[in-house]
Design an enzyme around this catalytic site. Structure first.
Site, mmCIF file in Angstrom:
data_model
loop_
_atom_site.group_PDB
_atom_site.id
_atom_site.type_symbol
_atom_site.label_atom_id
_atom_site.label_comp_id
_atom_site.label_asym_id
_atom_site.label_seq_id
_atom_site.Cartn_x
_atom_site.Cartn_y
_atom_site.Cartn_z
ATOM 1 N N GLY A 92 0.794 -1.234 0.000
ATOM 2 C CA GLY A 92 0.000 0.000 0.000
ATOM 3 C C GLY A 92 0.821 1.276 0.000
ATOM 4 C CB SER A 93 4.226 2.262 -1.064
ATOM 5 O OG SER A 93 4.320 1.888 -2.409
ATOM 6 C CG MET A 127 -1.199 -7.986 -6.323
ATOM 7 S SD MET A 127 -0.551 -7.110 -7.763
ATOM 8 C CE MET A 127 0.438 -8.404 -8.476
ATOM 9 N NE ARG A 128 -8.757 -12.321 -6.726
ATOM 10 C CZ ARG A 128 -8.798 -13.643 -6.884
ATOM 11 N NH1 ARG A 128 -7.750 -14.376 -6.585
ATOM 12 N NH2 ARG A 128 -9.870 -14.224 -7.338
ATOM 13 C CB ILE A 129 -7.663 -11.277 -13.242
ATOM 14 C CG1 ILE A 129 -6.163 -11.203 -13.555
ATOM 15 C CG2 ILE A 129 -8.490 -11.151 -14.524
ATOM 16 C CD1 ILE A 129 -5.652 -12.308 -14.433
ATOM 17 C CB SER A 161 0.884 3.115 -17.465
ATOM 18 O OG SER A 161 2.012 2.852 -18.256
ATOM 19 C CG ASP A 202 -1.897 -4.967 -16.549
ATOM 20 O OD1 ASP A 202 -2.472 -4.381 -15.620
ATOM 21 O OD2 ASP A 202 -1.186 -5.966 -16.379
ATOM 22 C CD GLN A 211 9.415 9.290 -11.576
ATOM 23 O OE1 GLN A 211 8.698 10.026 -12.220
ATOM 24 N NE2 GLN A 211 10.404 9.758 -10.812
ATOM 25 C CD GLU A 223 -6.323 -5.314 -24.305
ATOM 26 O OE1 GLU A 223 -5.144 -5.365 -24.628
ATOM 27 O OE2 GLU A 223 -7.164 -4.538 -24.827
ATOM 28 C CG ASN A 264 -4.304 -1.185 -12.284
ATOM 29 O OD1 ASN A 264 -4.064 -1.325 -11.074
ATOM 30 N ND2 ASN A 264 -3.677 -1.894 -13.216
ATOM 31 N NE ARG A 316 -10.468 -14.951 -12.103
ATOM 32 C CZ ARG A 316 -9.316 -14.630 -11.528
ATOM 33 N NH1 ARG A 316 -9.200 -13.501 -10.890
ATOM 34 N NH2 ARG A 316 -8.281 -15.432 -11.579
ATOM 35 C CG HIS A 342 1.006 -2.313 -15.435
ATOM 36 N ND1 HIS A 342 0.820 -3.566 -14.896
ATOM 37 C CD2 HIS A 342 1.968 -2.453 -16.381
ATOM 38 C CE1 HIS A 342 1.612 -4.429 -15.496
ATOM 39 N NE2 HIS A 342 2.321 -3.785 -16.409
HETATM 40 C C1 GRF Z 1 3.068 -1.194 -7.587
HETATM 41 O O1 GRF Z 1 4.270 -1.341 -8.282
HETATM 42 C C2 GRF Z 1 1.911 -1.142 -8.530
HETATM 43 O O2 GRF Z 1 2.214 -0.523 -9.745
HETATM 44 C C3 GRF Z 1 1.618 -2.601 -8.773
HETATM 45 O O3 GRF Z 1 1.833 -3.216 -7.528
HETATM 46 C C4 GRF Z 1 2.748 -2.434 -6.754
HETATM 47 C C5 GRF Z 1 2.007 -2.098 -5.499
HETATM 48 O O4 GRF Z 1 2.796 -1.431 -4.580
HETATM 49 N N1 GRF Z 1 0.319 -2.778 -9.339
HETATM 50 P P1 GRF Z 1 2.130 -0.810 -3.290
HETATM 51 O O5 GRF Z 1 1.256 -1.875 -2.645
HETATM 52 O O6 GRF Z 1 1.356 0.397 -3.701
HETATM 53 O O7 GRF Z 1 3.301 -0.467 -2.411
#
Ligand code: GRF
Length: 222
Positions: free
Chosen positions: A16-17, A94-96, A140, A149, A177, A147, A111, A69, A113
């Protein structure tokens, strides 16, 4: 908090940074949002702790407790909609997501990525960037479509890939970034300047290029 302040629900799966960067931007007033809740699909993650530390409501919808799902996504929609958010933010979630889920939030689901899409969708982006020999890598922010990402891009930031880069070192620089571009894109949305229409992204009614805006250029022009 004024009732006109856009309400946001943030979904996380881990550290969660990015969530923290958004919380901080909200607290300084740089990003005019109300974070109504943080929801994780995993219990006991740092992202939940960060939210709780700031007094934000949290919930866990543990995907391992659902038969498929579709069931999980339905429960997630139900939880998210309790807060009636204007925007749903995936921050390391981290789920589709299913077609139904994505359809429910079209135009208000974004999102981040860790790659310069459309290059390197999917996992292990930093390793793949180094292996492929690209000189620039980055992150991004994009609207989410079915689709993975592959949704229309809002904003990108790039970093040079160094000769002695490791995936970890590169990830760290990309993450810095990410912490700049995600709050900025959310601010644009909150200010009602950003819109998804017919799978295209508009900022201030201007159609954005296919790879979105470039963060360095945006800052240059400020
Ligand atoms: C980040 O690199 C984000 O782009 C990707 O997963 C990572 C999550 O980092 N989807 P955090 O949990 O926000 O620290």
């Amino acid at each position: 908090m004024s009732s006109a302040t856009p309400s946001v629900v943030i979904l996380v799966s881990g550290s969660g940074s990015n969530l923290q960067a958004i919380i901080d931007a909200g607290n300084t007033g740089e990003c005019p949002i109300h974070i109504a809740a943080v929801i994780s699909n995993r219990p006991d993650v740092k992202g939940l702790e960060r939210a709780a530390n700031t007094g934000i409501a949290t919930a866990v919808i543990d995907h391992t407790q659902f038969k498929d799902r579709e069931d999980f996504d339905q429960a997630l929609v139900k939880q998210i909609d309790l807060y009636q958010p204007d925007l749903v933010v995936l921050a390391g979630f981290m789920r589709i997501l299913t077609r139904d889920f994505v359809g429910h939030y079209t135009g208000r689901l974004i999102n981040i990525h860790p790659a310069l899409l459309p290059d390197f969708p999917g996992l292990d982006t930093h390793e793949r960037a180094i292996e492929s020999g690209v000189q620039q890598h980055g992150a991004s922010v994009h609207f989410v479509t079915t689709e993975v990402d592959g949704g229309p891009i809002i904003l990108q930031a790039s970093v040079p890939v160094e000769n002695d880069d490791t995936p970890e070192k590169l990830a760290q620089r990309v993450l810095q970034q990410e912490h700049l571009i995600y709050p900025l894109a959310i601010k644009w949305f909150a200010e009602k300047r950003l819109r998804l229409d017919n799978n295209k992204v508009y900022l201030d009614k201007q159609l954005l290029p296919a790879t979105g805006l470039n963060y360095a250029k945006v800052m240059e022009n400020q």
